[in-house]
Scaffold this active site. Structure first.
Site, PDB file in Angstrom:
ATOM      1  N   ARG A  44       0.730  -1.067   0.007  1.00 57.76           N
ATOM      2  CA  ARG A  44       0.108  -0.144   0.293  1.00 57.76           C
ATOM      3  C   ARG A  44       0.496   1.384   0.313  1.00 57.76           C
ATOM      4  NH1 ARG A  44       1.699   2.051   4.152  1.00 57.76           N
ATOM      5  NH2 ARG A  44       0.734   3.302   3.878  1.00 57.76           N
ATOM      6  N   GLN A 194      -3.172   1.907   9.747  1.00 62.74           N
ATOM      7  CA  GLN A 194      -1.645   2.241   9.152  1.00 62.74           C
ATOM      8  C   GLN A 194      -0.389   3.363   9.957  1.00 62.74           C
ATOM      9  OE1 GLN A 194      -4.337   3.147   7.629  1.00 62.74           O
ATOM     10  NE2 GLN A 194      -4.795   2.718   5.252  1.00 62.74           N
ATOM     11  N   ASP A 235      -1.834  10.784  -2.544  1.00 64.10           N
ATOM     12  CA  ASP A 235      -2.179   9.765  -3.599  1.00 64.10           C
ATOM     13  C   ASP A 235      -2.014  10.067  -4.616  1.00 64.10           C
ATOM     14  OD1 ASP A 235      -2.800   8.323  -0.733  1.00 64.10           O
ATOM     15  OD2 ASP A 235      -2.670   6.931  -2.248  1.00 64.10           O
ATOM     16  N   LYS A 246      -5.722   9.811   2.568  1.00 62.60           N
ATOM     17  CA  LYS A 246      -6.054   9.179   3.109  1.00 62.60           C
ATOM     18  C   LYS A 246      -7.222   9.811   4.567  1.00 62.60           C
ATOM     19  CE  LYS A 246      -5.929   5.870   3.548  1.00 62.60           C
ATOM     20  NZ  LYS A 246      -6.151   4.315   3.344  1.00 62.60           N
TER      21      LYS A 246
HETATM   22  C1  LIG Z   1       3.599   7.480   0.066  1.00 61.40           C
HETATM   23  S1  LIG Z   1       2.084   7.780   0.129  1.00 61.40           S
HETATM   24  C2  LIG Z   1       1.057   7.397   1.120  1.00 61.40           C
HETATM   25  C3  LIG Z   1      -0.158   7.258   1.093  1.00 61.40           C
HETATM   26  O1  LIG Z   1      -1.264   6.209   0.956  1.00 61.40           O
HETATM   27  C4  LIG Z   1      -1.886   5.792   1.832  1.00 61.40           C
HETATM   28  O2  LIG Z   1      -2.801   5.249   1.259  1.00 61.40           O
HETATM   29  P1  LIG Z   1      -3.088   3.543   1.749  1.00 61.40           P
HETATM   30  O3  LIG Z   1      -3.026   3.148   2.982  1.00 61.40           O
HETATM   31  O4  LIG Z   1      -4.755   3.472   1.439  1.00 61.40           O
HETATM   32  O5  LIG Z   1      -2.436   2.728  -0.016  1.00 61.40           O
HETATM   33  C5  LIG Z   1      -1.809   6.954   2.607  1.00 61.40           C
HETATM   34  O6  LIG Z   1      -2.875   7.936   1.975  1.00 61.40           O
HETATM   35  C6  LIG Z   1      -0.441   7.563   2.927  1.00 61.40           C
HETATM   36  O7  LIG Z   1      -0.237   8.602   2.716  1.00 61.40           O
END
Ligand SMILES: CSC[C@H]1O[C@H](OP(=O)(O)O)[C@H](O)[C@@H]1O
Length: 344
Positions: A44, A194, A235, A246
């Protein structure tokens, strides 16, 4: 800890759903295993899913039985579409597969085996470029971090979300490496935690002081003057500087504005979607109700309750103090400053 590693035609993905309790890798030998790993957030983070999709495309292409270049390209385009459809918000995913497709179409190679090797090389380049990009963001961003800074983060924009050091957490690491005393408040980041599971773990690994808070504590923490700055990842960033990140990021940005706390976004230029004029056009992923109705596998909400579970929200550019990229720091007005950082 590597987020992923390519070894002898197999992609090993660190299964982030098992962290911090277990360090387990998923051995992917076909692209559909990578698709599933992206969908369930085993891998992710925008740059990381871009790199994983690139390697997934190389895996899928390796198993294509095509007699001609044309047949091969058609099959690879279908695999690219499957990978791009796994998660809609992070632009890095589609950016990575589109970059590889363009590379294939622009090369005049006819031999299918050579085309297959080209995909692996391009995936390696995407992965290695992200590592270099993290370092550049750290160099630019550390100048914004004062000594003795208490930094609030949201979600995980660390090494686990990228190929190496992280975007937001890469800036924090770089400030620490430059000799600055830094500490972190990590939002747990409901519903998938996370922050609690990954950012807290990464900071402890780095011996960077980290305090875990629940998301609803961020406002009170800022009101007490305990936060010097906020740094988050992204993102997708649109041409005017609106940022999809997020879910919960928008609320943190509003609170930061209310309490005059600088709010920074760290993201590589590959996260900027110049094709979108503003954040209202960003597709926002909605995820399963069970992520909200259950906690650690235990039902906490009554059967039959309605659920809304957007994985991201959009922070308007007016709430963002600066956008730290791998080509420099963009300040408002972002329509101009981001365009200046864009390669011709
Ligand atoms: C360095 S990009 C990280 C970014 O991605 C995460 O989303 P997810 O855990 O759903 O992939 C989150 O938005 C982070 O800021």
């Amino acid at each position: 800890m590597e987020t992923m590693r390519w070894a002898d035609g197999c992609l090993e993905i660190l299964d982030q759903t098992k962290l911090p309790g277990k360090v387990e890798y998923i051995n992917c030998t076909e692209h559909r295993t990578v698709c599933e790993a992206i969908k369930r957030l085993s891998v992710r983070g925008a740059p990381a899913i871009g790199a994983a999709a690139a390697y997934g495309l190389a895996l899928g292409a390796a198993s294509v039985n095509a007699g001609t270049r044309k047949e091969f390209l058609t099959a690879v385009e279908d695999i690219a579409a499957e990978l791009a459809a796994t998660r809609p918000t992070a632009v890095n995913l589609k950016w990575a597969v589109d970059r590889i497709l363009a590379k294939l179409k622009n090369c005049d190679c006819q031999a299918v085996n050579e085309l297959k090797a080209l995909l692996v090389r391009e995936a390696d380049d995407i992965y290695n470029e992200d590592l270099a990009s993290n370092k550049k963001m750290g160099e630019f961003g550390r100048e914004l971090v004062p000594d003795n800074a208490a930094i609030l983060t949201h979600c995980n924009a660390g090494a686990l979300a990228t190929a190496g050091l992280g975007t937001a957490l890469g800036v924090i690491r770089a400030a620490r490496d430059a000799g600055k005393k830094v500490s972190v408040y990590a939002d747990e980041t409901r519903p998938l935690l996370q922050g609690a599971r990954l950012t807290a773990w990464e900071m402890l690994q780095e011996n960077i002081p980290v305090t875990l808070i629940s998301d609803n504590m961020a406002g009170y923490l800022m009101s007490l003057g305990k936060v010097n700055l906020v740094i988050v990842g992204a993102d997708r960033i649109t041409a005017n500087g609106d940022v999809a990140n997020k879910i919960g990021t928008y609320g943190v940005a509003v609170l930061a504005k209310e309490h005059n706390v600088p709010f920074y976004v760290a993201a590589p230029m590959s996260t900027i979607d110049f094709n979108l004029a503003s954040g209202k056009d960003i597709p926002i992923e909605e995820r399963a109700a069970g992520e909200i109705t259950h906690f650690a596998g235990i039902r906490v909400a009554p059967e039959g309750v309605g659920v809304w579970n957007p994985a991201f929200d959009v922070t308007p550019a007016r709430l963002i103090s600066a956008i730290i990229t791998d080509r420099g720091v963009a300040k408002p007005p972002y329509g101009q400053s981001l365009a200046k950082l864009r390669l011709p």
